[in-house]
Design a protein around this motif. Structure first.
Motif, PDB file in Angstrom:
ATOM      1  N   SER A  53      10.495   5.288  -1.966  1.00 46.94           N
ATOM      2  CA  SER A  53       9.883   3.971  -2.161  1.00 46.94           C
ATOM      3  C   SER A  53       8.434   3.991  -2.628  1.00 46.94           C
ATOM      4  CB  SER A  53       9.975   3.154  -0.868  1.00 46.94           C
ATOM      5  OG  SER A  53       9.217   3.772   0.158  1.00 46.94           O
ATOM      6  N   VAL A  54       7.715   5.079  -2.410  1.00 48.17           N
ATOM      7  CA  VAL A  54       6.307   5.118  -2.799  1.00 48.17           C
ATOM      8  C   VAL A  54       6.201   5.510  -4.268  1.00 48.17           C
ATOM      9  CG1 VAL A  54       4.071   6.222  -2.387  1.00 48.17           C
ATOM     10  CG2 VAL A  54       5.526   5.606  -0.454  1.00 48.17           C
ATOM     11  N   ARG A  55       5.400   4.733  -5.001  1.00 41.62           N
ATOM     12  CA  ARG A  55       5.201   4.977  -6.431  1.00 41.62           C
ATOM     13  C   ARG A  55       3.754   4.651  -6.780  1.00 41.62           C
ATOM     14  NH1 ARG A  55       8.114   0.611  -5.271  1.00 41.62           N
ATOM     15  NH2 ARG A  55       7.598  -1.414  -6.118  1.00 41.62           N
ATOM     16  N   TYR A  56       3.412   4.766  -8.066  1.00 48.49           N
ATOM     17  CA  TYR A  56       2.063   4.449  -8.506  1.00 48.49           C
ATOM     18  C   TYR A  56       1.935   2.957  -8.789  1.00 48.49           C
ATOM     19  CZ  TYR A  56       1.510   9.466  -9.277  1.00 48.49           C
ATOM     20  OH  TYR A  56       1.442  10.827  -9.110  1.00 48.49           O
ATOM     21  N   CYS A  57       0.805   2.402  -8.396  1.00 44.35           N
ATOM     22  CA  CYS A  57       0.475   1.025  -8.749  1.00 44.35           C
ATOM     23  C   CYS A  57       0.331   0.963 -10.271  1.00 44.35           C
ATOM     24  CB  CYS A  57      -0.831   0.621  -8.063  1.00 44.35           C
ATOM     25  SG  CYS A  57      -1.477  -0.986  -8.602  1.00 44.35           S
ATOM     26  N   SER A  58       0.884  -0.049 -10.891  1.00 43.17           N
ATOM     27  CA  SER A  58       0.832  -0.163 -12.353  1.00 43.17           C
ATOM     28  C   SER A  58      -0.558  -0.556 -12.856  1.00 43.17           C
ATOM     29  CB  SER A  58       1.858  -1.196 -12.834  1.00 43.17           C
ATOM     30  OG  SER A  58       1.568  -2.459 -12.260  1.00 43.17           O
ATOM     31  N   ASN A  62      -2.941   3.949  -7.713  1.00 42.06           N
ATOM     32  CA  ASN A  62      -2.930   4.395  -6.335  1.00 42.06           C
ATOM     33  C   ASN A  62      -1.473   4.412  -5.877  1.00 42.06           C
ATOM     34  OD1 ASN A  62      -3.829   5.189  -3.830  1.00 42.06           O
ATOM     35  ND2 ASN A  62      -4.460   3.167  -3.180  1.00 42.06           N
ATOM     36  N   LEU A  63      -1.209   5.048  -4.753  1.00 49.72           N
ATOM     37  CA  LEU A  63       0.147   5.057  -4.208  1.00 49.72           C
ATOM     38  C   LEU A  63       0.430   3.733  -3.523  1.00 49.72           C
ATOM     39  CD1 LEU A  63       0.270   8.638  -2.666  1.00 49.72           C
ATOM     40  CD2 LEU A  63       1.205   7.875  -4.857  1.00 49.72           C
ATOM     41  N   THR A  64       1.643   3.226  -3.701  1.00 51.19           N
ATOM     42  CA  THR A  64       2.025   1.963  -3.091  1.00 51.19           C
ATOM     43  C   THR A  64       3.540   1.894  -2.963  1.00 51.19           C
ATOM     44  OG1 THR A  64       1.829  -0.450  -3.236  1.00 51.19           O
ATOM     45  CG2 THR A  64       2.140   0.737  -5.311  1.00 51.19           C
ATOM     46  N   ASP A  65       4.010   1.022  -2.086  1.00 53.05           N
ATOM     47  CA  ASP A  65       5.443   0.767  -2.031  1.00 53.05           C
ATOM     48  C   ASP A  65       5.732  -0.643  -2.546  1.00 53.05           C
ATOM     49  OD1 ASP A  65       4.432  -0.677   0.067  1.00 53.05           O
ATOM     50  OD2 ASP A  65       5.740   0.181   1.591  1.00 53.05           O
ATOM     51  N   ARG A  66       4.671  -1.329  -3.013  1.00 49.97           N
ATOM     52  CA  ARG A  66       4.798  -2.662  -3.588  1.00 49.97           C
ATOM     53  C   ARG A  66       3.831  -2.763  -4.763  1.00 49.97           C
ATOM     54  NH1 ARG A  66       3.279  -8.020  -0.399  1.00 49.97           N
ATOM     55  NH2 ARG A  66       3.686  -9.512  -2.063  1.00 49.97           N
ATOM     56  N   ASP A  67       4.339  -3.122  -5.929  1.00 52.17           N
ATOM     57  CA  ASP A  67       3.531  -3.120  -7.150  1.00 52.17           C
ATOM     58  C   ASP A  67       3.198  -4.551  -7.568  1.00 52.17           C
ATOM     59  OD1 ASP A  67       2.244  -2.019  -9.331  1.00 52.17           O
ATOM     60  OD2 ASP A  67       4.041  -1.955 -10.555  1.00 52.17           O
ATOM     61  N   PRO A  68       1.935  -4.859  -7.802  1.00 50.30           N
ATOM     62  CA  PRO A  68       0.765  -4.004  -7.647  1.00 50.30           C
ATOM     63  C   PRO A  68       0.425  -3.761  -6.183  1.00 50.30           C
ATOM     64  CG  PRO A  68       0.096  -6.187  -8.417  1.00 50.30           C
ATOM     65  CD  PRO A  68       1.591  -6.183  -8.355  1.00 50.30           C
ATOM     66  N   ARG A  89      -5.862   9.945  -2.088  1.00 52.62           N
ATOM     67  CA  ARG A  89      -6.495  10.175  -0.777  1.00 52.62           C
ATOM     68  C   ARG A  89      -7.972   9.792  -0.796  1.00 52.62           C
ATOM     69  NH1 ARG A  89      -5.032  15.526  -2.510  1.00 52.62           N
ATOM     70  NH2 ARG A  89      -6.830  16.572  -3.390  1.00 52.62           N
ATOM     71  N   ASP A  90      -8.604   9.789  -1.990  1.00 58.46           N
ATOM     72  CA  ASP A  90     -10.002   9.392  -2.090  1.00 58.46           C
ATOM     73  C   ASP A  90     -10.159   7.884  -1.904  1.00 58.46           C
ATOM     74  OD1 ASP A  90     -10.633  12.069  -2.605  1.00 58.46           O
ATOM     75  OD2 ASP A  90     -10.392  11.796  -4.764  1.00 58.46           O
ATOM     76  N   VAL A  91      -9.146   7.106  -2.278  1.00 57.97           N
ATOM     77  CA  VAL A  91      -9.162   5.667  -2.021  1.00 57.97           C
ATOM     78  C   VAL A  91      -9.207   5.428  -0.517  1.00 57.97           C
ATOM     79  CG1 VAL A  91      -7.859   3.501  -2.207  1.00 57.97           C
ATOM     80  CG2 VAL A  91      -7.967   5.063  -4.165  1.00 57.97           C
ATOM     81  N   VAL A  92      -8.395   6.179   0.212  1.00 57.59           N
ATOM     82  CA  VAL A  92      -8.366   6.062   1.676  1.00 57.59           C
ATOM     83  C   VAL A  92      -9.746   6.377   2.253  1.00 57.59           C
ATOM     84  CG1 VAL A  92      -7.347   6.975   3.806  1.00 57.59           C
ATOM     85  CG2 VAL A  92      -5.907   6.587   1.787  1.00 57.59           C
ATOM     86  N   ALA A  93     -10.385   7.430   1.741  1.00 55.06           N
ATOM     87  CA  ALA A  93     -11.719   7.812   2.216  1.00 55.06           C
ATOM     88  C   ALA A  93     -12.728   6.701   1.944  1.00 55.06           C
ATOM     89  CB  ALA A  93     -12.165   9.116   1.547  1.00 55.06           C
ATOM     90  N   MET A  94     -12.688   6.119   0.755  1.00 54.15           N
ATOM     91  CA  MET A  94     -13.617   5.036   0.414  1.00 54.15           C
ATOM     92  C   MET A  94     -13.356   3.808   1.279  1.00 54.15           C
ATOM     93  SD  MET A  94     -15.690   6.184  -1.902  1.00 54.15           S
ATOM     94  CE  MET A  94     -16.414   4.746  -2.655  1.00 54.15           C
ATOM     95  N   GLU A  95     -12.113   3.497   1.524  1.00 55.85           N
ATOM     96  CA  GLU A  95     -11.774   2.324   2.332  1.00 55.85           C
ATOM     97  C   GLU A  95     -12.234   2.472   3.779  1.00 55.85           C
ATOM     98  OE1 GLU A  95      -9.998  -0.887   1.414  1.00 55.85           O
ATOM     99  OE2 GLU A  95     -11.288  -0.039  -0.150  1.00 55.85           O
ATOM    100  N   ARG A  96     -12.271   3.705   4.279  1.00 57.32           N
ATOM    101  CA  ARG A  96     -12.735   3.932   5.654  1.00 57.32           C
ATOM    102  C   ARG A  96     -14.182   3.491   5.845  1.00 57.32           C
ATOM    103  NH1 ARG A  96     -10.512   9.401   5.597  1.00 57.32           N
ATOM    104  NH2 ARG A  96     -12.681  10.047   5.484  1.00 57.32           N
TER     105      ARG A  96
END
Length: 199
Positions: A53-58, A62-68, A89-96
């Motif tokens: 279910s995980v794919r790239y956001c169009s 980023n990784l997502t299971d719902r696009d966008p 994983r860098d998106v996760v770091a920035m979001e933290r």
């Protein structure tokens, strides 16, 4: 002593994971072997479900299971500000940090001639297309890792983006040289984001 074939296969599959050597793979295999059946089944199902279910956001890749993805769908995010990172994983770091309220663009790597990776293997074309679409982008923050390859990629992108009349900034040097954003603490990353510099 040889392992039972099914157990040996489990060890061999675990060894394929990054950072997992033969001894760690064997230790994990023993751990899984003696866990309750339900726990092992839940782990296997989670892996299969995530892979399916995980794919790239169009939009941002980023990784997502719902696009966008959730960030790209969020009307509260500033669409005029795009932070370019190397990996999801860098998106996760920035979001933290809870400091950044713009959008992202994930390159999926850095320019590395030694490894045969050029700009055409990255999501550079897609980034340039986003920058020329509506709504207009005011600033691009280059948040590649402070490695030789990360710096080269940032400089390459800056040369492409500046002629478009968009402000290009680089995260400040609060991030240690040779480090990965994934392992940087929130305070250091927050300071690096706040102290970004124009290129």
């Amino acid at each position: 002593m040889e392992h039972a074939p099914a157990f040996a296969r489990l060890i061999a599959e675990l060894e394929k994971l990054p950072g997992i050597g033969p001894k760690t793979a064997q230790r994990l295999a023993y751990h899984l072997l003696f866990r309750p059946q339900e726990e092992v089944r839940a782990l296997a199902e989670a892996m299969v479900r995530a892979r399916a279910s995980v794919r790239y956001c169009s939009v941002c890749f980023n990784l997502t299971d719902r696009d966008p993805c959730a960030v790209c769908r969020d009307p509260g995010r500033d669409a005029r500000l795009i932070c370019v990172v190397e990996q999801p994983r860098d998106v996760v770091a920035m979001e933290r940090t809870r400091e950044y309220r713009g959008r992202y663009h994930v390159l999926h790597g850095v320019i590395s001639p030694v490894d045969g990776v050029g700009p055409e293997q990255l999501r550079v074309r897609e980034l340039l297309a986003r920058l020329q679409a509506d709504p207009p982008v005011d600033e691009v923050i280059l948040a590649t890792n402070p490695t030789v390859e990360g710096e080269a990629t940032a400089l390459y992108l800056a040369r492409l983006i500046k002629p478009l009349g968009i402000r290009v900034t680089r995260i400040a040097r609060g991030v240690p040289e040779g480090g990965d954003l994934e392992y940087v603490d929130e305070l250091t990353l927050t300071r690096a984001l706040q102290g970004r510099q124009a290129l």
